[in-house]
Motif scaffolding. Structure first.
Motif, PDB file in Angstrom:
ATOM      1  N   ALA A 120       0.828  -1.203   0.000  1.00 24.13           N
ATOM      2  CA  ALA A 120       0.000   0.000   0.000  1.00 24.13           C
ATOM      3  C   ALA A 120       0.863   1.254   0.000  1.00 24.13           C
ATOM      4  O   ALA A 120       0.573   2.226  -0.713  1.00 24.13           O
ATOM      5  CB  ALA A 120      -0.936  -0.005   1.216  1.00 24.13           C
ATOM      6  N   GLN A 121       1.949   1.256   0.779  1.00 26.13           N
ATOM      7  CA  GLN A 121       2.804   2.436   0.850  1.00 26.13           C
ATOM      8  C   GLN A 121       3.585   2.657  -0.438  1.00 26.13           C
ATOM      9  O   GLN A 121       3.797   3.795  -0.853  1.00 26.13           O
ATOM     10  CB  GLN A 121       3.734   2.354   2.056  1.00 26.13           C
ATOM     11  CG  GLN A 121       2.990   2.408   3.385  1.00 26.13           C
ATOM     12  CD  GLN A 121       2.075   3.607   3.489  1.00 26.13           C
ATOM     13  OE1 GLN A 121       2.497   4.736   3.273  1.00 26.13           O
ATOM     14  NE2 GLN A 121       0.810   3.372   3.807  1.00 26.13           N
ATOM     15  N   LEU A 124       1.028   4.133  -2.727  1.00 29.16           N
ATOM     16  CA  LEU A 124       0.766   5.522  -2.354  1.00 29.16           C
ATOM     17  C   LEU A 124       1.878   6.436  -2.851  1.00 29.16           C
ATOM     18  O   LEU A 124       1.617   7.529  -3.362  1.00 29.16           O
ATOM     19  CB  LEU A 124       0.618   5.639  -0.838  1.00 29.16           C
ATOM     20  CG  LEU A 124       0.397   7.047  -0.289  1.00 29.16           C
ATOM     21  CD1 LEU A 124      -0.882   7.659  -0.847  1.00 29.16           C
ATOM     22  CD2 LEU A 124       0.358   7.010   1.233  1.00 29.16           C
ATOM     23  N   THR A 125       3.114   5.980  -2.733  1.00 31.88           N
ATOM     24  CA  THR A 125       4.249   6.773  -3.221  1.00 31.88           C
ATOM     25  C   THR A 125       4.131   7.022  -4.722  1.00 31.88           C
ATOM     26  O   THR A 125       4.346   8.145  -5.189  1.00 31.88           O
ATOM     27  CB  THR A 125       5.579   6.070  -2.890  1.00 31.88           C
ATOM     28  OG1 THR A 125       5.689   5.964  -1.471  1.00 31.88           O
ATOM     29  CG2 THR A 125       6.771   6.837  -3.435  1.00 31.88           C
ATOM     30  N   LYS A 128       1.288   9.618  -5.342  1.00 32.12           N
ATOM     31  CA  LYS A 128       1.708  10.978  -4.987  1.00 32.12           C
ATOM     32  C   LYS A 128       2.695  11.524  -6.009  1.00 32.12           C
ATOM     33  O   LYS A 128       2.612  12.694  -6.389  1.00 32.12           O
ATOM     34  CB  LYS A 128       2.309  11.005  -3.578  1.00 32.12           C
ATOM     35  CG  LYS A 128       1.287  10.794  -2.488  1.00 32.12           C
ATOM     36  CD  LYS A 128       1.789  11.065  -1.077  1.00 32.12           C
ATOM     37  CE  LYS A 128       3.151  10.571  -0.780  1.00 32.12           C
ATOM     38  NZ  LYS A 128       3.578  10.703   0.610  1.00 32.12           N
ATOM     39  N   LEU A 165     -10.129  10.194  -3.504  1.00 27.50           N
ATOM     40  CA  LEU A 165      -8.737   9.740  -3.590  1.00 27.50           C
ATOM     41  C   LEU A 165      -7.827  10.887  -3.990  1.00 27.50           C
ATOM     42  O   LEU A 165      -6.789  11.118  -3.367  1.00 27.50           O
ATOM     43  CB  LEU A 165      -8.604   8.575  -4.569  1.00 27.50           C
ATOM     44  CG  LEU A 165      -7.182   8.064  -4.799  1.00 27.50           C
ATOM     45  CD1 LEU A 165      -6.531   7.611  -3.493  1.00 27.50           C
ATOM     46  CD2 LEU A 165      -7.196   6.922  -5.810  1.00 27.50           C
ATOM     47  N   SER A 168      -7.389  13.316  -1.181  1.00 28.44           N
ATOM     48  CA  SER A 168      -6.472  12.771  -0.178  1.00 28.44           C
ATOM     49  C   SER A 168      -5.022  12.915  -0.618  1.00 28.44           C
ATOM     50  O   SER A 168      -4.155  13.296   0.173  1.00 28.44           O
ATOM     51  CB  SER A 168      -6.778  11.293   0.081  1.00 28.44           C
ATOM     52  OG  SER A 168      -8.038  11.156   0.679  1.00 28.44           O
ATOM     53  N   LEU A 169      -4.744  12.606  -1.870  1.00 27.13           N
ATOM     54  CA  LEU A 169      -3.375  12.711  -2.382  1.00 27.13           C
ATOM     55  C   LEU A 169      -2.896  14.159  -2.347  1.00 27.13           C
ATOM     56  O   LEU A 169      -1.771  14.441  -1.924  1.00 27.13           O
ATOM     57  CB  LEU A 169      -3.291  12.150  -3.796  1.00 27.13           C
ATOM     58  CG  LEU A 169      -3.562  10.653  -3.917  1.00 27.13           C
ATOM     59  CD1 LEU A 169      -3.757  10.256  -5.375  1.00 27.13           C
ATOM     60  CD2 LEU A 169      -2.449   9.846  -3.285  1.00 27.13           C
TER      61      LEU A 169
END
Length: 192
Positions: A120-121, A124-125, A128, A165, A168-169
């Motif tokens: 997940a991380q 997410l990276t 972003k 989403l 959030s980003l």
């Protein structure tokens, strides 16, 4: 390395164990795999490098897969980190994929599969990075709806708002100081 596939995935291994066991998995180009050894940082990885060298041994650098695109390298890196696990999740690796504050949270009755937080991380990276690149390519700024639609982040969920989403980003990037808002309600990349 081919110009269109310059990436590789590597492991740093502790030779004091037999067989040598990985303590860090990474992706890179050029000399990235060896850069950690030149100036070990102040992370668990850097501490392990200094510990190995202090014992009179040399860290082993193993190139696991070469000739990859960045996307292929990121996916393989995430899979390997998930497979070996981070020390924070009871695994072998000193990788610090999880941002501080996320490790160790538990909810009764819920099971978090091994490697899922790391995946997940990594995801997410990537998200972003994509939003930041989009903002950097548009100096006049971007709106949330543009981020959601043009980067394919809009949900098809039946609820009212479909752009949570991307909000959030953008919020995470603002908290990190990488994106700000201009007076026209647009999100702009901060110049560093």
């Amino acid at each position: 390395m081919t110009p269109d596939k310059p990436y590789y995935v590597y492991a740093l291994k502790d030779p004091r164990q037999h067989p040598a066991r990985p303590f860090y998995i990474g992706k890179g180009t050029g000399t990235r795999a060896h850069d950690h050894l030149i100036r070990p940082d102040h992370t668990p990885k850097g501490d392990r490098i200094r510990e190995i060298e202090g014992a009179g041994a040399q860290v082993l650098v193993s190139y696991l897969v070469e000739h990859l695109t960045e996307a292929e390298a990121l996916r393989l890196e995430a899979e390997l980190i998930a497979a070996f696990g981070t020390q924070a999740s009871g695994g072998l690796l000193t990788n610090t994929v999880l941002p501080s504050g996320l490790g160790g949270k538990e909810r009764p009755g819920l099971t978090v599969p091994a490697g899922a937080p790391e995946k997940a991380q990594v995801g997410l990276t990537l998200l972003k990075d994509a939003v930041l690149e989009f903002a950097q390519a548009n100096p006049g700024g971007v709106k949330n709806a543009e981020v959601a639609s043009l980067l394919g982040l809009r949900s098809d969920y039946g609820g009212g708002s479909k752009d949570y989403l991307s909000y959030s980003l953008l919020g995470l990037l603002m908290r990190e100081g990488k994106i700000g808002r201009n007076g026209k309600g647009r999100h702009v990349a901060q110049v560093k």
